[in-house]
Design a protein around this motif. Structure first.
Motif, PDB file in Angstrom:
ATOM      1  N   ALA A  49      11.780 123.894  89.597  1.00 18.64           N
ATOM      2  CA  ALA A  49      11.940 125.248  89.053  1.00 18.64           C
ATOM      3  C   ALA A  49      12.328 125.212  87.578  1.00 18.64           C
ATOM      4  N   THR A  50      11.904 126.246  86.862  1.00 18.89           N
ATOM      5  CA  THR A  50      12.334 126.445  85.473  1.00 18.89           C
ATOM      6  C   THR A  50      13.103 127.756  85.462  1.00 18.89           C
ATOM      7  N   VAL A  57      10.187 135.925  84.303  1.00 24.28           N
ATOM      8  CA  VAL A  57       8.837 136.288  84.743  1.00 24.28           C
ATOM      9  C   VAL A  57       8.894 137.028  86.083  1.00 24.28           C
ATOM     10  N   LEU A  58       9.740 136.568  87.000  1.00 21.05           N
ATOM     11  CA  LEU A  58       9.884 137.253  88.283  1.00 21.05           C
ATOM     12  C   LEU A  58      10.349 138.691  88.072  1.00 21.05           C
ATOM     13  N   THR A  59      11.345 138.871  87.209  1.00 19.73           N
ATOM     14  CA  THR A  59      11.870 140.214  86.934  1.00 19.73           C
ATOM     15  C   THR A  59      10.778 141.108  86.351  1.00 19.73           C
ATOM     16  N   ALA A  60      10.025 140.597  85.384  1.00 17.20           N
ATOM     17  CA  ALA A  60       8.969 141.395  84.753  1.00 17.20           C
ATOM     18  C   ALA A  60       7.846 141.702  85.731  1.00 17.20           C
ATOM     19  N   ALA A  61       7.424 140.700  86.493  1.00 15.11           N
ATOM     20  CA  ALA A  61       6.319 140.897  87.439  1.00 15.11           C
ATOM     21  C   ALA A  61       6.688 141.915  88.512  1.00 15.11           C
ATOM     22  N   LEU A  62       7.903 141.824  89.030  1.00 15.07           N
ATOM     23  CA  LEU A  62       8.341 142.772  90.047  1.00 15.07           C
ATOM     24  C   LEU A  62       8.501 144.178  89.474  1.00 15.07           C
ATOM     25  N   ARG A 188      10.897 137.099  72.409  1.00 15.92           N
ATOM     26  CA  ARG A 188       9.921 136.128  72.919  1.00 15.92           C
ATOM     27  C   ARG A 188      10.160 135.812  74.396  1.00 15.92           C
ATOM     28  N   ARG A 189      10.413 136.839  75.133  1.00 18.81           N
ATOM     29  CA  ARG A 189      10.701 136.714  76.568  1.00 18.81           C
ATOM     30  C   ARG A 189       9.396 136.559  77.337  1.00 18.81           C
ATOM     31  N   PRO A 190       9.294 135.558  78.212  1.00 15.68           N
ATOM     32  CA  PRO A 190       8.079 135.417  79.029  1.00 15.68           C
ATOM     33  C   PRO A 190       8.037 136.493  80.105  1.00 15.68           C
ATOM     34  N   THR A 191       6.871 137.081  80.320  1.00 19.60           N
ATOM     35  CA  THR A 191       6.765 138.166  81.301  1.00 19.60           C
ATOM     36  C   THR A 191       5.579 138.013  82.260  1.00 19.60           C
ATOM     37  N   TYR A 192       4.735 137.015  82.057  1.00 23.25           N
ATOM     38  CA  TYR A 192       3.568 136.830  82.922  1.00 23.25           C
ATOM     39  C   TYR A 192       3.598 135.444  83.558  1.00 23.25           C
ATOM     40  N   LEU A 193       2.958 135.303  84.721  1.00 16.29           N
ATOM     41  CA  LEU A 193       2.875 133.993  85.370  1.00 16.29           C
ATOM     42  C   LEU A 193       2.279 132.958  84.437  1.00 16.29           C
ATOM     43  N   ALA A 194       1.315 133.373  83.627  1.00 15.90           N
ATOM     44  CA  ALA A 194       0.659 132.437  82.701  1.00 15.90           C
ATOM     45  C   ALA A 194       1.615 131.930  81.624  1.00 15.90           C
ATOM     46  N   ASP A 195       2.750 132.602  81.435  1.00 18.38           N
ATOM     47  CA  ASP A 195       3.736 132.160  80.443  1.00 18.38           C
ATOM     48  C   ASP A 195       4.566 130.988  80.940  1.00 18.38           C
ATOM     49  N   LEU A 196       4.521 130.705  82.225  1.00 21.51           N
ATOM     50  CA  LEU A 196       5.297 129.603  82.789  1.00 21.51           C
ATOM     51  C   LEU A 196       4.620 128.264  82.512  1.00 21.51           C
TER      52      LEU A 196
END
Length: 202
Positions: A49-50, A57-62, A188-196
């Motif tokens: 896990a990261t 990303v989980l927070t944004a996706a949900l 620069r917060r990641p928000t998509y699965l592709a950002d992982l």
């Protein structure tokens, strides 16, 4: 099959026989997103896990997912399946609790959030199956197009206090989403699965 009331759409010429609008249907989109969310939760609970990026990303996706469902999927279910109205209300209430649990999400709170997401997938998944049985493919596709547009404009942070039903959520959520996206860009917060570094499988 009974017609599903659609959101306001621009005028269009009468479709030719056999016409099928472009896009993916709402049931397929929601099923796919549910699989992605569950896969991300499994990944966050695993040894590779990261945490910081993954939780963001989980927070944004949900946040996007729940917002779009409340704008288009759940109202369509309520209209097409009047007997399911109480279940729709229960899902909206559960969404508010899930969004509250997402605020300031930490590793310690992940187990509770994961359980809430699994209940969401089961509950909404059942409603999606029932909607699929009564709506036409064209209706499902047109709703899917609206859902995807709503997701792109949706908030990327939890806002459990915002309206959860139309018409107000379709007005407020995109406005809140603009503010969230500005903050995402600045930080620069990641928000998509592709950002992982490694996107989870579906």
């Amino acid at each position: 099959m009974s017609a599903v009331p659609l959101p306001p759409l621009p005028p269009a010429p009468a479709p030719a026989e056999g016409y099928r609008p472009g896009g993916r249907n709402i049931a397929d989109i929601v099923d796919r997103e549910h699989r992605q969310l569950l896969a991300l939760l499994d990944q966050l609970g695993g040894p590779d896990a990261t945490p910081q990026e993954g939780l963001a990303v989980l927070t944004a996706a949900l946040s996007r997912h729940l917002s779009a469902e409340e704008q288009y999927l759940l109202p369509a279910v309520r209209a097409a399946l009047p007997a399911a109205a109480a279940r729709v209300d229960a899902e909206i209430s559960a969404d508010a609790s899930l969004l509250a649990a997402l605020k300031g999400l930490t590793d310690e709170a992940l187990t509770e959030v994961a359980e809430r997401v699994r209940r969401h997938v089961d509950g909404v998944g059942a409603l999606v199956g029932e909607l699929r049985a009564v709506a036409t493919e064209e209706e499902l596709i047109r709703l899917g197009n609206r859902l995807e547009i709503a997701e792109e404009a949706a908030p990327t942070r939890p806002h459990p206090g915002t309206p959860a039903t139309p018409p107000w959520n379709r007005i407020v959520e995109p406005a809140v989403g603009v503010v969230d996206k500005v903050l995402d860009a600045v930080t620069r917060r990641p928000t998509y699965l592709a950002d992982l570094p490694q996107a989870p499988p579906e």
